[in-house]
Design a protein around this motif. Structure first.
Motif, PDB file in Angstrom:
ATOM      1  N   ARG A 103       0.820  -1.089  -0.097  1.00  0.00           N
ATOM      2  CA  ARG A 103       0.076  -0.118  -0.102  1.00  0.00           C
ATOM      3  C   ARG A 103       0.835   1.341   0.054  1.00  0.00           C
ATOM      4  N   ARG A 104       1.791   1.406   0.753  1.00  0.00           N
ATOM      5  CA  ARG A 104       2.581   2.556   0.891  1.00  0.00           C
ATOM      6  C   ARG A 104       3.646   2.702  -0.389  1.00  0.00           C
ATOM      7  N   LEU A 105       4.056   1.352  -1.040  1.00  0.00           N
ATOM      8  CA  LEU A 105       4.887   1.489  -2.135  1.00  0.00           C
ATOM      9  C   LEU A 105       4.215   2.107  -3.427  1.00  0.00           C
ATOM     10  N   LYS A 106       2.857   1.830  -3.284  1.00  0.00           N
ATOM     11  CA  LYS A 106       1.949   2.521  -4.353  1.00  0.00           C
ATOM     12  C   LYS A 106       1.644   3.881  -4.178  1.00  0.00           C
ATOM     13  N   ASP A 107       1.873   4.349  -2.990  1.00  0.00           N
ATOM     14  CA  ASP A 107       1.628   5.924  -2.916  1.00  0.00           C
ATOM     15  C   ASP A 107       2.977   6.580  -3.004  1.00  0.00           C
ATOM     16  N   PRO A 108       2.985   7.635  -3.952  1.00  0.00           N
ATOM     17  CA  PRO A 108       4.023   8.253  -4.350  1.00  0.00           C
ATOM     18  C   PRO A 108       4.694   8.897  -3.217  1.00  0.00           C
ATOM     19  N   GLY A 109       3.897   9.595  -2.414  1.00  0.00           N
ATOM     20  CA  GLY A 109       4.378  10.173  -1.156  1.00  0.00           C
ATOM     21  C   GLY A 109       5.079   9.432  -0.014  1.00  0.00           C
ATOM     22  N   ASN A 110       4.907   7.999  -0.380  1.00  0.00           N
ATOM     23  CA  ASN A 110       5.333   7.140   1.113  1.00  0.00           C
ATOM     24  C   ASN A 110       6.249   5.980   0.298  1.00  0.00           C
ATOM     25  N   PHE A 111       6.389   6.261  -1.064  1.00  0.00           N
ATOM     26  CA  PHE A 111       7.310   5.171  -1.778  1.00  0.00           C
ATOM     27  C   PHE A 111       8.665   5.163  -1.353  1.00  0.00           C
ATOM     28  N   GLN A 112       9.457   6.239  -1.268  1.00  0.00           N
ATOM     29  CA  GLN A 112      10.811   5.924  -0.705  1.00  0.00           C
ATOM     30  C   GLN A 112      10.937   5.289   0.532  1.00  0.00           C
ATOM     31  N   GLY A 113       9.844   5.681   1.661  1.00  0.00           N
ATOM     32  CA  GLY A 113      10.044   5.239   2.820  1.00  0.00           C
ATOM     33  C   GLY A 113       9.765   3.862   2.659  1.00  0.00           C
ATOM     34  N   ALA A 114       8.690   3.204   2.108  1.00  0.00           N
ATOM     35  CA  ALA A 114       8.218   1.837   2.042  1.00  0.00           C
ATOM     36  C   ALA A 114       9.580   1.261   1.551  1.00  0.00           C
ATOM     37  N   TYR A 115      10.082   1.734   0.378  1.00  0.00           N
ATOM     38  CA  TYR A 115      11.066   1.082  -0.699  1.00  0.00           C
ATOM     39  C   TYR A 115      12.394   0.749   0.417  1.00  0.00           C
ATOM     40  N   TYR A 116      12.871   1.764   1.178  1.00  0.00           N
ATOM     41  CA  TYR A 116      13.980   1.332   2.144  1.00  0.00           C
ATOM     42  C   TYR A 116      13.444   0.491   2.982  1.00  0.00           C
ATOM     43  N   GLU A 117      12.088   0.585   3.707  1.00  0.00           N
ATOM     44  CA  GLU A 117      11.896  -0.511   4.560  1.00  0.00           C
ATOM     45  C   GLU A 117      11.784  -1.973   4.204  1.00  0.00           C
ATOM     46  N   LEU A 118      11.335  -2.105   2.831  1.00  0.00           N
ATOM     47  CA  LEU A 118      11.309  -3.265   2.191  1.00  0.00           C
ATOM     48  C   LEU A 118      12.891  -3.964   2.102  1.00  0.00           C
ATOM     49  N   ILE A 119      13.824  -2.932   1.729  1.00  0.00           N
ATOM     50  CA  ILE A 119      15.314  -3.340   1.767  1.00  0.00           C
ATOM     51  C   ILE A 119      15.558  -3.884   2.866  1.00  0.00           C
ATOM     52  N   VAL A 120      15.221  -3.214   3.984  1.00  0.00           N
ATOM     53  CA  VAL A 120      15.684  -3.596   5.500  1.00  0.00           C
ATOM     54  C   VAL A 120      15.147  -5.013   5.674  1.00  0.00           C
ATOM     55  N   SER A 121      13.889  -5.051   5.542  1.00  0.00           N
ATOM     56  CA  SER A 121      13.211  -6.360   5.759  1.00  0.00           C
ATOM     57  C   SER A 121      13.776  -7.465   4.957  1.00  0.00           C
ATOM     58  N   SER A 122      14.030  -7.219   3.893  1.00  0.00           N
ATOM     59  CA  SER A 122      14.840  -8.502   3.166  1.00  0.00           C
ATOM     60  C   SER A 122      16.198  -8.645   3.871  1.00  0.00           C
ATOM     61  N   ILE A 123      16.651  -7.795   4.096  1.00  0.00           N
ATOM     62  CA  ILE A 123      18.209  -8.178   4.779  1.00  0.00           C
ATOM     63  C   ILE A 123      17.865  -8.721   6.169  1.00  0.00           C
ATOM     64  N   LEU A 124      16.870  -8.300   6.849  1.00  0.00           N
ATOM     65  CA  LEU A 124      16.666  -9.035   8.172  1.00  0.00           C
ATOM     66  C   LEU A 124      16.167 -10.422   8.097  1.00  0.00           C
ATOM     67  N   ILE A 125      15.281 -10.703   6.943  1.00  0.00           N
ATOM     68  CA  ILE A 125      14.841 -12.184   6.833  1.00  0.00           C
ATOM     69  C   ILE A 125      16.056 -12.857   6.500  1.00  0.00           C
ATOM     70  N   ARG A 126      16.918 -12.571   5.501  1.00  0.00           N
ATOM     71  CA  ARG A 126      18.287 -13.176   5.052  1.00  0.00           C
ATOM     72  C   ARG A 126      19.135 -13.350   6.429  1.00  0.00           C
TER      73      ARG A 126
END
Length: 472
Positions: A103-126
């Motif tokens: 939801r946040r990725l698809k919102d242009p105003g929240n995209f950057q924050g969601a994108y970085y959270e997604l990177i961090v999530s991926s790092i933590l899962i791995r």
């Protein structure tokens, strides 16, 4: 066919795992929404659809024969577009967190924050963490992005992820972006904002500088020294008594260099942890104990190093196996036809093998059937060498083979500890039997005695002389 959670995805067109990921992200963000964005001029599209356009052009440039498997370099667009897809895939088991981020990725105003959270999530899962979404219905309390529980230690951490906003990047405009100068300008404000949120457990704080990739003459990022100096000063003068956090300063600049080899840089800092990743010399034993104490943070660091690696096959096997490609690979214990040093062809069994990465050669010890042994060297193709670098000793059929090529004394010490951890105490003491320090060594517990022994082994390797008979 790929089973993800309770959903099964299938297509005859998928040859590689990246083929699946390109399909998966379309399904996750919604094809209707994506097609609507594609109707807009490129400059007005959502950043994800701008990346999609760049990824399509990347594929057209590298895939000359549709339907065939091709090798192609990882560039910024691969890191951005497929990296987002893979991160969403890793989050599939965590439906609530995945849906929130989509939801946040698809919102242009929240995209950057969601994108970085997604990177961090991926790092933590791995890195071996399970993620949980915090209760956002409690409006009376500020919340961290999510929580992470280590499968290694069982510890629970509260996670914050902040990225510097720059006008013209990742959907930011003059209304919500800033100047591209001074990469460290938001580091401390982001740190303060993260620390102001209540956390019942230890904190993991990720702060991305969102800066151009620039490196000093020694190969370190040009921001590293001033960033660490500033954090040291913050810890000394501004940190509240008793407050601690693992801070990871990152610079994931893939989105700035879509057609180039992606660059990443990161440095951890133990805020309030004087024994974690500090400058200066430390004894090997103390460094080892500190690493075990902070092993979760170390695992995150290793995960960051590997965050640009994506699976290429569905079963996790080698691409040369999955796609039936020519390969220089040999497997320990297997028998092959070889061309000997004398030019004669013979049948022989591989008894040992290593890869000389510097020379780009495979070095094989071969036992000839009914004959003697030979040491053979063979030049490796770029594809085979790349495969070895990705899969390590599994390339030679020995995924549990001992670690080779320790980069420093500490890695050598770690290897000695791992390989000698089951050595009987009596045998270790016998090795020290002629040492004048034997009475003191005899009083050590099993762990400390093992450490003293391994420290002595490292000293013997480094000095290239006879092993010392004592270590204190």
């Amino acid at each position: 066919m790929v089973a993800v959670g309770s959903t099964v995805y299938y297509s005859r067109d998928w040859k590689t795992f990246p083929d699946f990921l390109a399909h998966y992200i379309k399904k996750k963000i919604g094809e209707k929404w994506g097609n609507a964005e594609l109707q807009k001029p490129l400059r007005d599209r959502h950043p994800l659809l701008q990346w999609y356009d760049a990824y399509c052009r990347y594929q057209a440039a590298h895939i000359k024969t549709p339907g065939e498997v091709h090798s192609s370099p990882v560039t910024g667009i691969v890191a951005c577009y497929l990296g987002t897809a893979y991160a969403l895939y890793l989050l599939e088991h965590n439906v609530e967190l995945q849906e929130r981020l989509i939801r946040r990725l698809k919102d242009p105003g929240n995209f950057q924050g969601a994108y970085y959270e997604l990177i961090v999530s991926s790092i933590l899962i791995r890195a071996g963490f399970e993620l949980t979404l915090e209760d956002e219905t409690d409006g009376d309390t500020k919340h961290c992005e999510f929580a992470a529980v280590s499968k290694v230690t069982g510890k629970r951490y509260w996670v914050e992820a902040k990225m510097r906003a720059v006008t013209g990047l990742l959907g930011r405009t003059n209304a919500d972006g800033g100047n591209d100068q001074k990469p460290l300008s938001r580091m401390i404000p982001h740190l303060n904002a993260a620390l102001q949120k209540p956390a019942a457990d230890e904190r993991l704080i990720f702060i991305d500088l969102n800066a151009p990739s620039q490196f000093s003459a020694d190969g370190s990022p040009d921001w590293l020294e001033p960033a660490m100096t500033r954090l040291e000063r913050y810890e000394k003068d501004e940190l509240k008594v008793g407050e601690t956090a693992y801070v990871f300063v990152t610079n994931f600049s893939f989105h700035r260099e879509l057609e180039a080899t992606p660059q990443l840089a990161a440095s951890p800092f133990g805020l309030g942890f004087p024994d974690f990743n500090r400058r200066g010399q430390v004894r090997l034993i103390d460094a080892y104990k500190a690493k075990q104490k902070h092993i979760d943070a170390h695992n995150i660091g290793h995960s960051i190093e590997a965050c640009l690696r994506f699976p290429t096959t569905f079963e996790g096997n080698l691409p040369s196996e999955a796609f039936d490609r020519p390969t220089d690979r040999v497997v320990l214990g297997e028998t092959y036809h070889f061309d000997g040093v004398d030019g004669r062809s013979f049948l022989g069994t591989v008894t040992s093998a290593i890869v000389d990465e510097t020379a780009g050669e495979l070095v094989v010890s071969v036992s000839e059937i009914g004959g003697s042994a030979q040491i053979l060297r063979k030049k490796m193709s770029d594809e085979s060498l790349s495969e070895y670098r990705e899969f390590g000793d599994a390339y030679l059929g020995t995924p549990t083979q001992r670690k080779k090529n320790a980069k420093n004394e500490f890695e050598l010490f770690e290897w000695f500890v791992e390989t000698h951890k089951n050595m009987p105490r009596e045998k270790v003491l016998a090795w020290f039997s002629t040492s004048p320090y034997y009475p003191e060594l005899e009083k050590l517990n099993d762990e400390d005695l093992l450490f003293a022994y391994c420290e002595a082994l490292v000293a013997s390797v480094v000095s290239r002389s006879n092993p010392p008979k004592a270590s204190t």
